[in-house]
Structures are given as structure tokens and as C-alpha cells.
Design a protein around this motif. Structure first.
Motif, PDB file in Angstrom:
ATOM      1  N   PRO A 159      -1.713  16.825  -3.580  1.00 37.59           N
ATOM      2  CA  PRO A 159      -0.783  17.912  -3.371  1.00 37.59           C
ATOM      3  C   PRO A 159      -1.117  19.218  -4.007  1.00 37.59           C
ATOM      4  CG  PRO A 159       0.336  15.831  -4.347  1.00 37.59           C
ATOM      5  CD  PRO A 159      -1.348  15.625  -4.309  1.00 37.59           C
ATOM      6  N   ASN A 160      -0.568  20.425  -3.221  1.00 37.54           N
ATOM      7  CA  ASN A 160      -1.146  21.755  -3.514  1.00 37.54           C
ATOM      8  C   ASN A 160      -0.775  21.983  -5.069  1.00 37.54           C
ATOM      9  OD1 ASN A 160      -2.548  22.138  -1.622  1.00 37.54           O
ATOM     10  ND2 ASN A 160      -0.672  22.910  -0.161  1.00 37.54           N
ATOM     11  N   ARG A 161       0.429  21.351  -5.514  1.00 40.78           N
ATOM     12  CA  ARG A 161       0.788  21.626  -6.846  1.00 40.78           C
ATOM     13  C   ARG A 161       0.026  21.487  -7.969  1.00 40.78           C
ATOM     14  NH1 ARG A 161       3.832  17.463  -4.952  1.00 40.78           N
ATOM     15  NH2 ARG A 161       4.346  15.503  -6.369  1.00 40.78           N
ATOM     16  N   TYR A 162      -1.016  20.450  -7.735  1.00 41.90           N
ATOM     17  CA  TYR A 162      -1.968  20.147  -8.471  1.00 41.90           C
ATOM     18  C   TYR A 162      -3.476  20.849  -8.331  1.00 41.90           C
ATOM     19  CZ  TYR A 162       1.483  16.474  -9.409  1.00 41.90           C
ATOM     20  OH  TYR A 162       2.701  15.726  -9.725  1.00 41.90           O
ATOM     21  N   PRO A 163      -4.200  20.967  -9.637  1.00 45.45           N
ATOM     22  CA  PRO A 163      -5.566  21.334  -9.205  1.00 45.45           C
ATOM     23  C   PRO A 163      -6.348  20.337  -8.360  1.00 45.45           C
ATOM     24  CG  PRO A 163      -5.197  20.838 -11.424  1.00 45.45           C
ATOM     25  CD  PRO A 163      -4.080  20.891 -10.845  1.00 45.45           C
ATOM     26  N   LYS A 164      -7.522  20.592  -7.781  1.00 45.82           N
ATOM     27  CA  LYS A 164      -8.202  19.670  -6.954  1.00 45.82           C
ATOM     28  C   LYS A 164      -9.569  19.801  -7.737  1.00 45.82           C
ATOM     29  CE  LYS A 164      -6.710  19.848  -2.259  1.00 45.82           C
ATOM     30  NZ  LYS A 164      -5.536  20.694  -2.385  1.00 45.82           N
ATOM     31  N   GLY A 165     -10.205  18.441  -7.731  1.00 51.22           N
ATOM     32  CA  GLY A 165     -11.436  18.242  -8.572  1.00 51.22           C
ATOM     33  C   GLY A 165     -12.608  17.908  -7.283  1.00 51.22           C
ATOM     34  N   GLU A 166     -13.695  17.642  -7.945  1.00 50.72           N
ATOM     35  CA  GLU A 166     -14.979  17.138  -7.229  1.00 50.72           C
ATOM     36  C   GLU A 166     -15.018  16.082  -6.509  1.00 50.72           C
ATOM     37  OE1 GLU A 166     -18.714  17.216  -9.048  1.00 50.72           O
ATOM     38  OE2 GLU A 166     -17.407  17.465 -11.022  1.00 50.72           O
ATOM     39  N   PHE A 167     -14.213  15.052  -7.152  1.00 51.46           N
ATOM     40  CA  PHE A 167     -14.458  13.527  -6.749  1.00 51.46           C
ATOM     41  C   PHE A 167     -13.465  12.978  -5.573  1.00 51.46           C
ATOM     42  CE2 PHE A 167     -16.234  14.165 -11.072  1.00 51.46           C
ATOM     43  CZ  PHE A 167     -17.411  13.665 -10.885  1.00 51.46           C
ATOM     44  N   LEU A 168     -14.185  11.929  -4.936  1.00 57.05           N
ATOM     45  CA  LEU A 168     -13.181  11.174  -3.915  1.00 57.05           C
ATOM     46  C   LEU A 168     -13.165   9.913  -4.750  1.00 57.05           C
ATOM     47  CD1 LEU A 168     -15.180  12.223  -0.758  1.00 57.05           C
ATOM     48  CD2 LEU A 168     -13.099  13.228  -1.518  1.00 57.05           C
ATOM     49  N   LEU A 169     -11.843   9.312  -4.259  1.00 56.68           N
ATOM     50  CA  LEU A 169     -11.676   7.787  -5.252  1.00 56.68           C
ATOM     51  C   LEU A 169     -11.478   6.975  -3.941  1.00 56.68           C
ATOM     52  CD1 LEU A 169     -11.107   5.884  -7.409  1.00 56.68           C
ATOM     53  CD2 LEU A 169      -8.755   6.587  -7.533  1.00 56.68           C
ATOM     54  N   LEU A 170     -11.976   5.833  -3.834  1.00 60.74           N
ATOM     55  CA  LEU A 170     -11.650   4.679  -2.933  1.00 60.74           C
ATOM     56  C   LEU A 170     -11.192   3.460  -3.621  1.00 60.74           C
ATOM     57  CD1 LEU A 170     -14.498   6.474  -2.047  1.00 60.74           C
ATOM     58  CD2 LEU A 170     -13.790   5.469   0.258  1.00 60.74           C
ATOM     59  N   TYR A 171     -10.074   3.056  -2.928  1.00 63.21           N
ATOM     60  CA  TYR A 171      -9.904   1.670  -3.723  1.00 63.21           C
ATOM     61  C   TYR A 171      -9.131   0.664  -2.948  1.00 63.21           C
ATOM     62  CZ  TYR A 171      -5.626   3.919  -4.624  1.00 63.21           C
ATOM     63  OH  TYR A 171      -4.179   4.658  -4.330  1.00 63.21           O
ATOM     64  N   ASP A 172      -9.206  -0.616  -3.335  1.00 61.08           N
ATOM     65  CA  ASP A 172      -8.215  -1.780  -3.015  1.00 61.08           C
ATOM     66  C   ASP A 172      -7.392  -2.113  -3.960  1.00 61.08           C
ATOM     67  OD1 ASP A 172      -7.089  -3.938  -2.248  1.00 61.08           O
ATOM     68  OD2 ASP A 172      -9.001  -5.200  -1.619  1.00 61.08           O
ATOM     69  N   PRO A 173      -6.432  -1.640  -4.209  1.00 60.85           N
ATOM     70  CA  PRO A 173      -5.251  -1.857  -5.357  1.00 60.85           C
ATOM     71  C   PRO A 173      -5.117  -3.079  -5.954  1.00 60.85           C
ATOM     72  CG  PRO A 173      -3.974  -1.064  -3.445  1.00 60.85           C
ATOM     73  CD  PRO A 173      -5.421  -1.105  -2.917  1.00 60.85           C
ATOM     74  N   LEU A 174      -4.940  -4.067  -4.953  1.00 61.76           N
ATOM     75  CA  LEU A 174      -4.907  -5.509  -5.392  1.00 61.76           C
ATOM     76  C   LEU A 174      -5.455  -6.429  -4.348  1.00 61.76           C
ATOM     77  CD1 LEU A 174      -3.250  -6.526  -7.659  1.00 61.76           C
ATOM     78  CD2 LEU A 174      -1.351  -7.030  -6.147  1.00 61.76           C
ATOM     79  N   ASP A 175      -6.913  -6.720  -4.788  1.00 65.53           N
ATOM     80  CA  ASP A 175      -7.709  -7.607  -3.767  1.00 65.53           C
ATOM     81  C   ASP A 175      -7.197  -9.070  -4.071  1.00 65.53           C
ATOM     82  OD1 ASP A 175     -10.108  -8.119  -2.422  1.00 65.53           O
ATOM     83  OD2 ASP A 175     -10.652  -9.059  -4.101  1.00 65.53           O
ATOM     84  N   GLY A 176      -7.108  -9.644  -3.134  1.00 63.55           N
ATOM     85  CA  GLY A 176      -7.175 -11.248  -3.012  1.00 63.55           C
ATOM     86  C   GLY A 176      -5.452 -11.691  -3.349  1.00 63.55           C
ATOM     87  N   SER A 177      -4.959 -10.596  -2.686  1.00 61.88           N
ATOM     88  CA  SER A 177      -3.161 -10.649  -3.066  1.00 61.88           C
ATOM     89  C   SER A 177      -2.499 -11.678  -2.333  1.00 61.88           C
ATOM     90  CB  SER A 177      -2.516  -9.230  -2.658  1.00 61.88           C
ATOM     91  OG  SER A 177      -2.601  -9.135  -1.191  1.00 61.88           O
ATOM     92  N   SER A 178      -3.275 -12.425  -1.314  1.00 66.04           N
ATOM     93  CA  SER A 178      -2.814 -13.796  -1.035  1.00 66.04           C
ATOM     94  C   SER A 178      -2.728 -14.984  -2.219  1.00 66.04           C
ATOM     95  CB  SER A 178      -3.335 -14.180   0.412  1.00 66.04           C
ATOM     96  OG  SER A 178      -4.797 -14.649   0.035  1.00 66.04           O
ATOM     97  N   ASN A 179      -3.482 -14.446  -3.149  1.00 69.35           N
ATOM     98  CA  ASN A 179      -3.376 -15.639  -4.176  1.00 69.35           C
ATOM     99  C   ASN A 179      -2.373 -15.177  -5.023  1.00 69.35           C
ATOM    100  OD1 ASN A 179      -5.366 -17.455  -3.743  1.00 69.35           O
ATOM    101  ND2 ASN A 179      -7.013 -16.031  -4.178  1.00 69.35           N
ATOM    102  N   LEU A 180      -1.429 -14.210  -4.772  1.00 66.87           N
ATOM    103  CA  LEU A 180      -0.556 -13.937  -6.000  1.00 66.87           C
ATOM    104  C   LEU A 180       0.463 -14.952  -6.194  1.00 66.87           C
ATOM    105  CD1 LEU A 180       0.492 -10.091  -5.261  1.00 66.87           C
ATOM    106  CD2 LEU A 180      -0.540 -11.131  -7.316  1.00 66.87           C
ATOM    107  N   ASP A 181       1.198 -15.495  -5.251  1.00 62.69           N
ATOM    108  CA  ASP A 181       2.210 -16.377  -5.380  1.00 62.69           C
ATOM    109  C   ASP A 181       1.737 -17.762  -5.899  1.00 62.69           C
ATOM    110  OD1 ASP A 181       0.880 -16.079  -3.011  1.00 62.69           O
ATOM    111  OD2 ASP A 181       2.897 -16.218  -1.777  1.00 62.69           O
ATOM    112  N   VAL A 182       0.470 -17.820  -5.954  1.00 68.10           N
ATOM    113  CA  VAL A 182      -0.055 -19.282  -6.444  1.00 68.10           C
ATOM    114  C   VAL A 182      -0.732 -19.002  -7.844  1.00 68.10           C
ATOM    115  CG1 VAL A 182      -0.038 -20.592  -4.304  1.00 68.10           C
ATOM    116  CG2 VAL A 182      -2.101 -19.210  -4.976  1.00 68.10           C
ATOM    117  N   ASN A 183      -0.538 -17.680  -8.477  1.00 66.66           N
ATOM    118  CA  ASN A 183      -1.162 -17.580  -9.867  1.00 66.66           C
ATOM    119  C   ASN A 183      -2.502 -17.775  -9.896  1.00 66.66           C
ATOM    120  OD1 ASN A 183      -0.357 -16.888 -12.603  1.00 66.66           O
ATOM    121  ND2 ASN A 183      -0.310 -18.977 -13.214  1.00 66.66           N
TER     122      ASN A 183
END
Ligand code: F6P
Length: 332
Positions: free
Chosen positions: A100-124
Motif C-alpha cells: 500500500p502507498n502508505r508504506y515505503p517500498k523496497g527492492e524485494f519480491l516475496l512469493l509464498y505458499d502460506p500453508l502447504d499440505g493443508s489437506s492434511n490439517l484435519d488429520v494432524n
């Protein structure tokens, strides 16, 4: 014993090798902090509503779980204000997230999968977070999504957290691979593996065998030979593992070797896994640990991406096995 924390490790990388600028260090520390928060929530299990669906599909057409959405928000909120990033791409967001414009911008780009394997969540079963960091190729303030479309070989850092019986953070800044374990009482990631190396050979493979009828001939040939064991052309018995959480399967390979395959097949024509935030960071880590990663034919890190959420075939792990699978593809 001297306990080395993530911060100390990054500062040493900066001092000794000039590998990590202060901005990159801050970025990695913020990602790690977000992973701690996600780990905390995941560890609450059903008490955190784990496994509950939100009734929406993500950009891949997979049902979003409540925790996928929470983990995505944790990463966005942690990373948007610090001034290190120009934009982010997540499995859970169809479009890139611009700072957002209210924050300074930097030189990096971040790419992520926040929760990989999430079909396994309900089986611990273990799930995790995967991330990749690129540098903006041109002027970051005039952001264009094409800035993300860089081959994985240009990553400046990559890592993943596994939320298992312990929370482990695996990291590379292009100078080998290290592993940290979360000390929950102290709230810090402590270096517990200062040089992760994948053995060149293995007798363990990981593949979802329910796709066997759809496999292309080189994959079928490779797996058939593994299954034939001592009485087949490989003259050795193989073991098989498939957690169905890439983070857990790759972590096992980093610990004791192995080969992981999610190849293109007749059903998954482009592959199943995502290039930019699954295959690329894992390929960078695996290569930095002495292993190899291809799409069956080409080195993953050399692939020129054409779309943010594109899929790719993946063969990674112990070098000699990956080379064998890749050779079988070349032989047709
Ligand atoms: O993208 C997600 C993922 O859950 C990976 O973590 C895992 O390796 C794969 O999909 C599991 O696929 P399948 O459901 O076909 O076993």
C-alpha cells in the motif's frame, strides 16, 4: 554449547560472505516471525478451527481452509509495512499484492505458499509454509507483475517451515542450507543443522502411486524398476514414503536422502505443483544441499516462468536418482 539464533546466523552471513544485506535480513526475520505465529495457531489443532472450510476456492480451484486464509493474512500483515518489499504473490491470492502507498517500498519480491499440505490439517499431519525471495529487476516503485516472472536461478533466498512435532525452519541464502528449530519457550529459531547435505544415492522414493495409470512411460519405467527391487535391474530394494505435504517429504529428503516426484501425467498435464512458490524455492534449497531438481527434462531453476500461478512437473532429491529419471525422459 553456543546457541546460534536465526538473527546471529544472518548477521554472520552478512559479515563473512556479504550474502545478506540488512534489508534481506530483516525480511527473512519477519517471515520467520510470521511462521512462528502460524506454527502457534496450527498447534492448537481443532481448538483453532483447523480444517474448517471457508466455502471458497483458491486460484488453483482447491477448497480454501480457514487456516489457509489466516496464514495468508499473517504473512501479508507481517510483511507489508517494513519497507523491504515491492509486492507479494501467494497461492491464496489470485493477483499480486502491492505494498500500500502508505508504506515505503523496497527492492524485494516475496512469493509464498502460506500453508502447504493443508489437506492434511484435519488429520494432524505436518503442514508448512514455503517462501521464495526475488529482487525487483527494474524500478520497484513502478511495479509491474512481470517483475515476478524470473527464473528460479535468480532467487536470493528461499526457505520453508515445517509445522510438525517440532517446528523447523530450513533456509538458504545461496550459501548452503541450514536448519533451525523453534525454541517455543524462548520464541527463537535456534540453528540445529549448520550444513544440510543430501546424499547422492538413495533407496527411498516418494510419489502418489494412485496416479500410476496416468504416468508417462519414463516415470512408469523408473518406478517399476524401484518396485522390482533386488530382483530387478537396480539390484537393490527400495522403500516408499508419501506424506502428501511437500514440506514434510522434502524435509525427510534433506535429512536422509530420497527422491520426490510429482511429474506431469495424463491427468496433471502441466504438473500438479506450482512453479513460483513451491517448485522454485524447493529446487533452490535442494540444489544448495547438493541434490538436483528437474521437471523431468530441464533444470527447474532454468525455467522461464510465463504466469504467476503456473504448474510444473517436479523431480527432486538425491542427485543420481534425479539424473536417472531425467535420463529416462530423454530416452523417451
Ligand atoms: O500443493 C500441494 C500439496 O499438498 C503438496 O504439499 C503435496 O506434495 C501434494 O500437494 C500432495 O498431492 P496429492 O494430494 O496428490 O497427494
Amino acid at each position: 554449547m553456543r546457541r546460534v539464533t536465526l538473527t546471529q546466523y544472518l548477521i554472520e552471513q552478512q559479515r563473512q560472505y556479504g550474502k545478506v544485506s540488512p534489508e534481506l535480513r530483516l525480511l527473512i526475520e519477519v517471515i520467520a516471525r510470521a511462521c512462528k505465529a502460524i506454527s502457534h495457531t496450527v498447534s492448537k489443532g481443532p481448538l483453532a478451527g483447523i480444517g474448517d472450510a471457508v466455502g471458497l476456492d483458491n486460484v488453483q480451484g482447491e477448497a480454501q481452509k480457514k487456516l489457509d486464509v489466516i496464514a495468508n493474512e499473517v504473512l501479508v500483515e507481517a510483511n507489508e509495512w517494513g519497507g523491504q518489499l515491492a509486492a507479494m504473490v501467494s497461492e491464496e491470492m489470485a493477483e499480486p499484492y502491492q505494498i500500500p502507498n502508505r508504506y515505503p517500498k523496497g527492492e524485494f519480491l516475496l512469493l509464498y505458499d502460506p500453508l502447504d499440505g493443508s489437506s492434511n490439517l484435519d488429520v494432524n499431519i505436518s503442514v508448512g509454509t514455503i517462501f521464495s525471495v526475488l529482487r525487483c529487476p527494474t524500478n520497484c516503485s513502478d511495479f509491474d507483475y512481470k517483475a515476478f516472472l524470473q527464473p528460479g536461478a535468480r532467487q536470493v533466498a528461499a526457505g520453508f517451515a515445517v509445522y510438525g512435532s517440532a517446528t523447523i525452519l530450513v533456509l538458504t541464502v545461496g550459501n548452503g542450507v541450514v536448519g533451525f528449530t523453534l525454541d517455543r519457550e524462548m520464541g527463537s529459531f535456534v540453528l540445529t543443522d549448520e550444513r544440510i547435505v543430501i546424499p547422492d544415492d538413495t533407496q527411498e522414493f516418494a510419489i502418489n502411486a494412485s496416479n500410476a495409470r496416468n504416468w508417462h512411460p519414463p516415470v512408469k519405467r523408473y518406478i517399476d524398476e524401484c518396485l522390482a527391487g533386488k530382483s530387478g535391474p537396480r539390484d537393490k530394494d527400495f522403500n516408499m514414503r508419501w506424506v502428501a505435504s511437500m514440506v514434510a517429504d522434502v524435509y525427510r529428503i534433506l535429512c536422509r536422502g530420497g527422491v520426490f516426484l510429482y511429474p506431469k501425467d495424463a491427468k496433471h498435464k502441466e504438473g500438479r505443483l506450482r512453479l513460483m512458490y513451491e517448485a522454485n524455492p524447493m529446487a533452490f534449497i535442494v540444489e544448495q544441499a547438493g541434490g538436483a531438481a528437474t521437471d523431468g527434462r530441464q533444470r527447474i531453476l532454468d525455467l522461464q516462468p510465463t504466469a504467476l500461478h503456473q504448474r510444473v512437473g517436479v523431480v527432486l532429491g538425491s542427485k543420481n536418482e534425479v539424473e536417472r529419471v531425467t535420463r529416462y525422459h530423454a530416452e523417451g
